[in-house]
Design an enzyme around this catalytic site. Structure first.
Site, mmCIF file in Angstrom:
data_model
loop_
_atom_site.group_PDB
_atom_site.id
_atom_site.type_symbol
_atom_site.label_atom_id
_atom_site.label_comp_id
_atom_site.label_asym_id
_atom_site.label_seq_id
_atom_site.Cartn_x
_atom_site.Cartn_y
_atom_site.Cartn_z
ATOM 1 N N ASP A 70 0.816 -1.229 0.000
ATOM 2 C CA ASP A 70 0.000 0.000 0.000
ATOM 3 C C ASP A 70 0.846 1.275 0.000
ATOM 4 O O ASP A 70 0.306 2.374 0.112
ATOM 5 C CB ASP A 70 -0.915 0.027 1.236
ATOM 6 C CG ASP A 70 -2.247 -0.694 1.007
ATOM 7 O OD1 ASP A 70 -2.694 -0.772 -0.161
ATOM 8 O OD2 ASP A 70 -2.842 -1.159 1.998
ATOM 9 N N ARG A 95 0.469 -1.608 7.642
ATOM 10 C CA ARG A 95 0.984 -0.393 6.989
ATOM 11 C C ARG A 95 1.980 0.377 7.857
ATOM 12 O O ARG A 95 2.602 1.329 7.384
ATOM 13 C CB ARG A 95 -0.177 0.525 6.578
ATOM 14 C CG ARG A 95 -1.060 -0.073 5.486
ATOM 15 C CD ARG A 95 -1.912 0.998 4.788
ATOM 16 N NE ARG A 95 -1.085 1.953 4.046
ATOM 17 C CZ ARG A 95 -1.560 3.025 3.429
ATOM 18 N NH1 ARG A 95 -2.850 3.293 3.471
ATOM 19 N NH2 ARG A 95 -0.752 3.844 2.774
ATOM 20 N N ARG A 140 -10.363 5.554 10.620
ATOM 21 C CA ARG A 140 -8.909 5.498 10.730
ATOM 22 C C ARG A 140 -8.396 6.544 11.728
ATOM 23 O O ARG A 140 -8.113 6.235 12.871
ATOM 24 C CB ARG A 140 -8.259 5.707 9.358
ATOM 25 C CG ARG A 140 -8.697 4.686 8.294
ATOM 26 C CD ARG A 140 -8.100 3.328 8.550
ATOM 27 N NE ARG A 140 -8.434 2.348 7.546
ATOM 28 C CZ ARG A 140 -7.751 2.120 6.429
ATOM 29 N NH1 ARG A 140 -6.676 2.821 6.171
ATOM 30 N NH2 ARG A 140 -8.127 1.192 5.585
ATOM 31 N N HIS A 169 -11.776 6.972 4.424
ATOM 32 C CA HIS A 169 -10.874 8.119 4.572
ATOM 33 C C HIS A 169 -11.619 9.359 4.078
ATOM 34 O O HIS A 169 -12.365 9.279 3.098
ATOM 35 C CB HIS A 169 -9.629 7.966 3.680
ATOM 36 C CG HIS A 169 -8.480 7.226 4.294
ATOM 37 N ND1 HIS A 169 -7.670 6.401 3.548
ATOM 38 C CD2 HIS A 169 -7.978 7.210 5.558
ATOM 39 C CE1 HIS A 169 -6.720 5.894 4.332
ATOM 40 N NE2 HIS A 169 -6.892 6.364 5.554
ATOM 41 N N CYS A 263 -5.172 9.577 -3.274
ATOM 42 C CA CYS A 263 -4.438 8.683 -2.363
ATOM 43 C C CYS A 263 -2.983 8.521 -2.782
ATOM 44 O O CYS A 263 -2.114 8.292 -1.947
ATOM 45 C CB CYS A 263 -5.076 7.292 -2.346
ATOM 46 S SG CYS A 263 -6.758 7.251 -1.775
HETATM 47 N N1 ARG Z 1 -5.382 0.082 0.957
HETATM 48 C C1 ARG Z 1 -5.123 1.365 1.534
HETATM 49 C C2 ARG Z 1 -5.692 1.424 2.952
HETATM 50 O O1 ARG Z 1 -6.766 0.923 3.162
HETATM 51 C C3 ARG Z 1 -5.704 2.450 0.689
HETATM 52 C C4 ARG Z 1 -5.350 3.812 1.175
HETATM 53 C C5 ARG Z 1 -6.001 4.890 0.381
HETATM 54 N N2 ARG Z 1 -5.480 6.151 0.731
HETATM 55 C C6 ARG Z 1 -6.205 7.273 0.889
HETATM 56 N N3 ARG Z 1 -5.603 8.389 1.096
HETATM 57 N N4 ARG Z 1 -7.523 7.227 0.897
HETATM 58 O O2 ARG Z 1 -5.082 1.955 3.842
#
Ligand code: ARG
Length: 269
Positions: A70, A95, A140, A169, A263
């Site tokens: 990612d 991550r 998040r 997000h 992203c």
């Molecule tokens: N697979 C990543 C996650 O879920 C995607 C992140 C997307 N980033 C963003 N800025 N929306 O963390």
């Protein structure tokens, strides 16, 4: 409308999708059994970089790290305002190693990095918007991080609550058009947060669910040109009506991981 919008040149940090893959599922778009076409992802990403450069923006890249599928989503690495870097602390353990890689890049580029105490995922949830920082939570980034970011930058930080897991997000549900206006999908927000957005942005561009689900709001605007997914057709019409210039860039392969144009783009202000 004969309005002439004025673009502002930007500096972007990006990360090539060399090791891009879907190997775990940390949002509803991801499925562990997904096959990823790495060549296609790479070609789409290169088209984005070319589009930025063709429009006068400076694009830098961090070296991708094997085993971090990612890492291509550079927007999660930090928030940068007036050369000050507020780092990240990822929600998902998978991550977390990205933090160190990005921190090293920023340090080598001459920036100090402030390490946050609370979980926060950079510009994915903390979006500078003219006089404010728009701040998402719910999936998040935590509310505590909103306060931390306000203390760090001294910029009024507007807390917004996300309620739909597809828009986990803030940058999947909202993007900044220029210092005064935004585009967003109201149903991604709690009723109170919707009211806040209506008060702050009575003239906002309102996206449909179809356009939002196509990642139309994961767009980047330089104040005039809007780098946006071609699948968001309704949004593209609205942008044109308002005097913006849509620049369609297809990132469909990246959508498999729940990300798109914004992203993949960290702005260095
Ligand atoms: N697979 C990543 C996650 O879920 C995607 C992140 C997307 N980033 C963003 N800025 N929306 O963390």
């Amino acid at each position: 409308m004969s309005l002439t919008r004025v673009p502002r040149p930007r500096r972007f940090l990006t990360c090539a999708p060399r090791y891009f893959d879907v190997r775990y599922a940390i949002n509803p778009w991801m499925r562990e059994d997904t096959e990823v076409d790495t060549d296609l992802a790479r070609a789409q990403w290169e088209t984005l970089i070319r589009a930025y450069r063709d429009h006068g923006h400076r694009v830098e890249s961090i070296e991708p790290v094997a085993g971090l599928p990612d890492m291509v989503f550079a927007a999660n690495s930090a928030v940068v305002l007036e050369g000050r870097v507020f780092g990240s602390r990822f929600h998902a353990p998978q991550r977390r190693p990205e933090q160190l890689a990005y921190e090293r890049w920023f340090k080598a580029a001459g920036f100090d990095v402030h390490p946050p105490e609370s979980v926060c995922e950079g510009e994915g949830d903390l979006i500078p918007a003219g006089p404010y920082i728009l701040a998402g939570s719910g999936f998040r980034t935590t509310r505590a991080a909103h306060q931390e970011v306000q203390e760090f930058f001294g910029v009024p930080t507007i807390s917004l609550l996300l309620v739909d897991p597809y828009f986990y997000h803030l940058d999947t549900a909202l993007f900044v058009l220029d210092d005064r206006n935004i585009a967003y999908y109201p149903e991604a927000f709690s009723p109170g947060s919707r009211e806040v957005l209506e008060r702050l942005y009575p003239d906002a561009l309102i996206a449909t669910r179809d356009d939002a689900m196509a990642f139309g709001l994961n767009a980047v605007s330089d104040g005039r040109n809007v780098f946006v997914t071609p699948q968001a057709t309704g949004l593209i019409d609205q942008l044109t009506d308002r005097g913006y210039v849509p620049v369609p860039v297809d990132m469909s392969e990246l959508h498999k991981a729940g990300g798109s144009i914004k992203c993949c783009t960290q702005e260095i202000r």
